[in-house]
Design an enzyme around this catalytic site. Structure first.
Site, PDB file in Angstrom:
ATOM      1  NE  ARG B 144     -14.692  -3.138  44.977  1.00 29.59           N
ATOM      2  CZ  ARG B 144     -13.810  -2.408  44.292  1.00 29.59           C
ATOM      3  NH1 ARG B 144     -12.718  -1.964  44.887  1.00 29.59           N
ATOM      4  NH2 ARG B 144     -14.015  -2.126  43.025  1.00 29.59           N
ATOM      5  CD  GLU B 181     -14.729   4.905  29.770  1.00 28.16           C
ATOM      6  OE1 GLU B 181     -15.239   5.975  29.429  1.00 28.16           O
ATOM      7  OE2 GLU B 181     -14.285   4.701  30.916  1.00 28.16           O
TER       8      GLU B 181
END
Lengths: 182, 258
Positions: B144, B181
């Protein structure tokens, strides 16, 4: 149609900025690398200008860019001609409701997705990618747009590999490229 | 087009953004942790706060006030409240719950791209900020960042350098690993694209934990560039990504509490 035939003086500058990297992503492939073009602000601007000059008066309401290098060329064109930009993505990247179009690769299949509701019936669409090879990806993109009732006006790429005959795979839709590479 | 936008907006039905009276900033209440239930509750009462009224940047230096305090001071000193373009930009971002996995409220910028005026305003806000800053390279993070970076680069006359996932860039690359994560990922940049002394801007659509931006900064600094600033459309301040950028300034248009 290819702009190089028109002998626009900007084309030569663009063509020389494209770098060919042998044996990528696998042996025997001569990869057309447009990142070196992006390192030259004037050449990059000329690239966009050539597309914008062509499409400005054509009432294009949507520019669809194919992930990921179509994301580099599509948005500047969309911004300049006042069209919306719609990203066409690999599976599972777009959140929310999508429609999918499967297409054939040399070995196996792949899938292109578009957001439901992004494109409306009657939208006049331009499909943008950095390069057309076999035409499979562009074909999938066109199918997605036509399935929601848009009219694909043209496909636009910086580079064409004419030996791979991708142009013939576009259901008769016109293709506009800036440079050819054999 | 309006109908399309309304249809898309109705899919997640966000309430309109709250525009504060001039001179005040809404700050999110401090939280120690946030469960998925908390996030859902907040989503039900969702407000998308405008980042201190106007796009601001928080310079980090010894003795300078940080974060919200600096924002308050900064916008109090500015003449003319929020930039009028920001409300439209904020309201055109769609939030999709539970994507890519349960508990995540995904900030979807594709709906902004469907509004040519809002998309243009977004780019203009960045260009106005960076035009006079002698930026020689805009680095956009895949994918993006490829949408917002090139228009900015074109407008300010800088080169554009894509920062990519592994094995996408042909030819010689340098790599930087960073934590997720669960596990790690790698970001790559072309050797030779950026030179020592280049003044760089890093662009992505959103900053969450800051891991990706941090990797991008490291790649640029490893080749001798000077990272002037990081620029994102959206910040998730609770995830404290800003802290992870060390002394590098961050500029965002919109701040989201969820």
């Amino acid at each position: 149609m290819a702009a190089y035939r028109d002998k626009d003086p900007r084309i030569h500058g663009i063509k020389t900025k494209i770098r060919v990297v042998p044996n990528f992503p696998k042996p025997g492939i001569m990869f057309q690398d447009i990142t070196t073009l992006l390192l030259d602000p004037k050449a990059f601007k000329d690239t966009i200008d050539l597309f914008v000059e062509r499409y400005k008066g054509k009432n294009i309401s949507v520019v669809a860019g194919i992930e990921a290098r179509g994301f580099i060329f599509g948005p500047p064109i969309a911004l300049a001609i006042g069209a919306k930009f719609v990203p066409l993505r690999k599976p599972k990247k777009l959140p929310g409701e999508v429609i999918s179009e499967e297409y054939i690769l040399e070995y196996g299949r792949d899938c292109l997705e578009m957001h439901v509701g992004a494109v409306e019936p009657g939208d006049r669409a331009l499909v943008v990618d950095d390069l057309i090879a076999t035409g499979g990806t562009l074909c999938a993109a066109m199918n997605l747009l036509e399935r929601v009732g848009a009219q694909v006006v043209e496909c636009a790429c910086v580079i064409e590999l004419p030996d791979l005959k991708g142009r013939e795979r576009l259901h008769g839709k016109p293709l506009y490229v800036l440079v050819e590479s054999h | 087009m309006q109908q399309a936008l309304q249809k898309l907006a109705s899919l997640s039905a966000p309430p309109p953004p709250i525009i504060e009276a001039r001179g005040r900033t809404r700050l999110p209440p401090p939280r120690c942790f946030s469960t998925a239930a908390d996030r859902r509750r907040r989503f039900a009462n969702r407000e998308l706060s405008l980042s201190s009224w106007m796009a601001t940047s928080f310079e980090r230096s010894n003795g300078a006030k940080k974060g919200a305090e600096a924002a308050r001071d900064q916008h109090m000193e500015s003449d003319g409240g929020p930039d009028p373009r920001l409300a439209k930009i904020a309201s055109s971002i769609r939030v999709i719950p539970d994507f890519p996995k349960p508990g995540i409220m995904f900030q979807d910028i594709t709906t902004l791209l469907l509004d040519p005026e809002a998309f243009k305003d977004t780019i203009d806000l960045f260009v106005e900020r960076y035009r006079e800053k002698n930026i020689s390279v805009v680095a956009g993070v895949e994918a993006r960042g490829f949408i917002f970076g090139p228009p900015i680069a074109l407008a300010i006359g800088a080169k554009f350098v894509p920062m990519r996932k592994p094995n996408k860039l042909p030819g010689e690359v340098i790599s930087e690993e960073y934590s997720l994560e669960y596990g790690t990922d790698t970001m790559e940049m072309h050797v030779g694209a950026v030179q020592p002394g280049d003044r760089a801007l890093v662009v992505d659509d959103l900053i969450a934990t800051g891991g990706t931006l941090c990797a991008a900064i490291k790649l640029l600094e490893r080749v001798g560039a000077n990272v002037v600033e990081c620029a994102c459309m959206i910040e998730l301040p609770e995830l404290k990504g800003r802290d992870r950028l060390g002394n590098k300034p961050l500029f965002v248009l919109v701040s989201s509490d969820i």
